[in-house]
Design an enzyme around this catalytic site. Structure first.
Site, mmCIF file in Angstrom:
data_model
loop_
_atom_site.group_PDB
_atom_site.id
_atom_site.type_symbol
_atom_site.label_atom_id
_atom_site.label_comp_id
_atom_site.label_asym_id
_atom_site.label_seq_id
_atom_site.Cartn_x
_atom_site.Cartn_y
_atom_site.Cartn_z
ATOM 1 N N ASP A 122 0.193 -4.710 5.763
ATOM 2 C CA ASP A 122 -0.511 -4.202 6.948
ATOM 3 C C ASP A 122 -1.984 -4.582 6.855
ATOM 4 O OD1 ASP A 122 1.926 -3.077 7.347
ATOM 5 O OD2 ASP A 122 1.219 -1.014 7.533
ATOM 6 N N HIS B 157 0.872 -1.178 0.000
ATOM 7 C CA HIS B 157 0.000 0.000 0.000
ATOM 8 C C HIS B 157 0.905 1.223 0.000
ATOM 9 C CE1 HIS B 157 0.871 -0.694 4.239
ATOM 10 N NE2 HIS B 157 0.483 0.526 4.525
ATOM 11 N N ASP C 158 5.623 4.819 5.407
ATOM 12 C CA ASP C 158 6.597 3.881 5.970
ATOM 13 C C ASP C 158 6.789 2.650 5.101
ATOM 14 O OD1 ASP C 158 3.900 3.376 6.925
ATOM 15 O OD2 ASP C 158 4.726 1.795 8.191
#
Length: 348
Positions: free
Chosen positions: A228, A113, A117
């Protein structure tokens, strides 16, 4: 004092003097410094990781998150002669360089994505692999929006590319190889080459959408990188029977304590952020049941929220995870030999 004791004392004093003189020679004289530098430098280049592996080699170039303590999210996977990256957060390229990873063989960078980070290390990965001799443009694959990110980086770095080509010459740095190519992907097979299949699957990182995880299959071995996400049916389907599941992990005990501490001192903005974080990451207590349901051979966790910075924090994570879970750190490596069931783990 006996004769034997005196002999031991004299020997120890002599050893200390020898070590002291040697240390002074190395650190305090130009000749000693030059000799130490030559040997250390030779060691750096001699320790470069081989560019080919018969199986899957998984290297953790970033196990952190936006919270400080480690390089941010990055997983490097070697299949045969080719190197692939899943994400590249800040500091991840430095980890690759410090551990002598074969950057010239980088072919594809897959993004789960577009959070910072996971993408701010892209320019460093592109530059390092270009300088080390990558022989084709770096492909950046990811969800909708990846073309915008790559277009922006290519423009931001245009002047830098020109400066470096002017300095080192087009024979060393072909200008066209410094320009990254973006490819928007959807769930399904996204790479199929040289016996390797990489499959993207949707995960839940709301409100970030779409977001993906990736499964690697190569010569009878398999690895899933979750990205994530909370635990989802699509993740479970992708991970079923996999050799190695690398999953992001959140400690509700630590994050909840941080939220309470921020609230107690009136730090409302950090408190709000800490209260939001748990909604889109898998909690540590959920990963044991996930591994049991899917029958994974090994569970490992990365992208720690927050990264453990001491023994106490590690123990808190371990309390909520099943026995045998590997808590990775920057530089952890897994080796999965082809047509085998073995998984070799090494920590830096």
């Amino acid at each position: 004092m006996g004769k034997a004791a005196r002999i031991v004392i004299v020997a120890v004093i002599g050893l200390v003097l020898v070590v002291g003189v040697a240390a002074y020679y190395v650190l305090g004289t130009r000749h000693g410094q030059d000799l130490a530098l030559e040997r250390a430098t030779a060691g750096i280049f001699a320790s470069v990781v081989p560019a080919e592996y018969d199986g899957l080699r998984v290297f953790l170039c970033g196990t952190g998150s936006p919270l400080p303590g480690r390089a941010q999210a990055c997983v490097a996977i070697t299949a045969g002669k080719s190197l692939y990256l899943v994400d590249s957060g800040a500091g991840s390229q430095a980890t690759m360089q410090m551990h002598g990873q074969p950057m010239a063989h980088l072919r594809v960078l897959l993004l789960t994505h577009l959070h910072t980070d996971h993408i701010t290390g892209i320019p460093d990965m592109n530059l390092a692999s270009w300088v080390m001799g990558r022989n084709e443009p770096l492909r950046i694959l990811g969800p909708e929006g990846v073309d915008r990110v790559v277009r922006g980086y290519n423009e931001v770095l245009a002047l830098d590319r020109g400066f470096r080509v002017a300095h080192h010459g087009i024979h060393l740095l072909a200008p066209e190889l410094g320009v990254m190519h973006a490819e928007t992907v959807e769930p399904g097979i996204v790479v199929e080459e040289n016996e390797l299949t990489i499959t993207a699957f949707a995960v839940n990182h709301e409100p970030i959408t779409p977001a993906y995880g990736y499964r690697f299959d190569y010569r009878g071995r398999s690895v899933v990188v979750s990205g994530d996400t909370v635990v989802t049916d699509t993740l479970e389907a992708a991970a079923r029977g996999v050799d190695l599941l690398l999953h992001d992990v959140l400690s509700m005990r630590i994050v909840g304590t941080m939220e309470a501490a921020a609230t107690a001192v009136g730090a409302s903005r950090p408190a709000k952020i800490f209260s939001d974080i748990p909604t889109y990451h898998a909690h540590a207590v959920q990963l044991g049941p996930l591994a049991e349901r899917t029958g994974v051979r090994m569970l490992a966790v990365y992208h720690f929220v927050p990264p453990p910075r001491n023994y106490l924090m590690e123990r808190i994570y371990r309390h909520d995870l099943p026995d045998g879970t590997v808590l990775t750190r920057d530089g952890t490596e897994f080796r999965l030999p082809a047509q085998s069931t073995a998984i070799h783990v090494a920590h830096p």
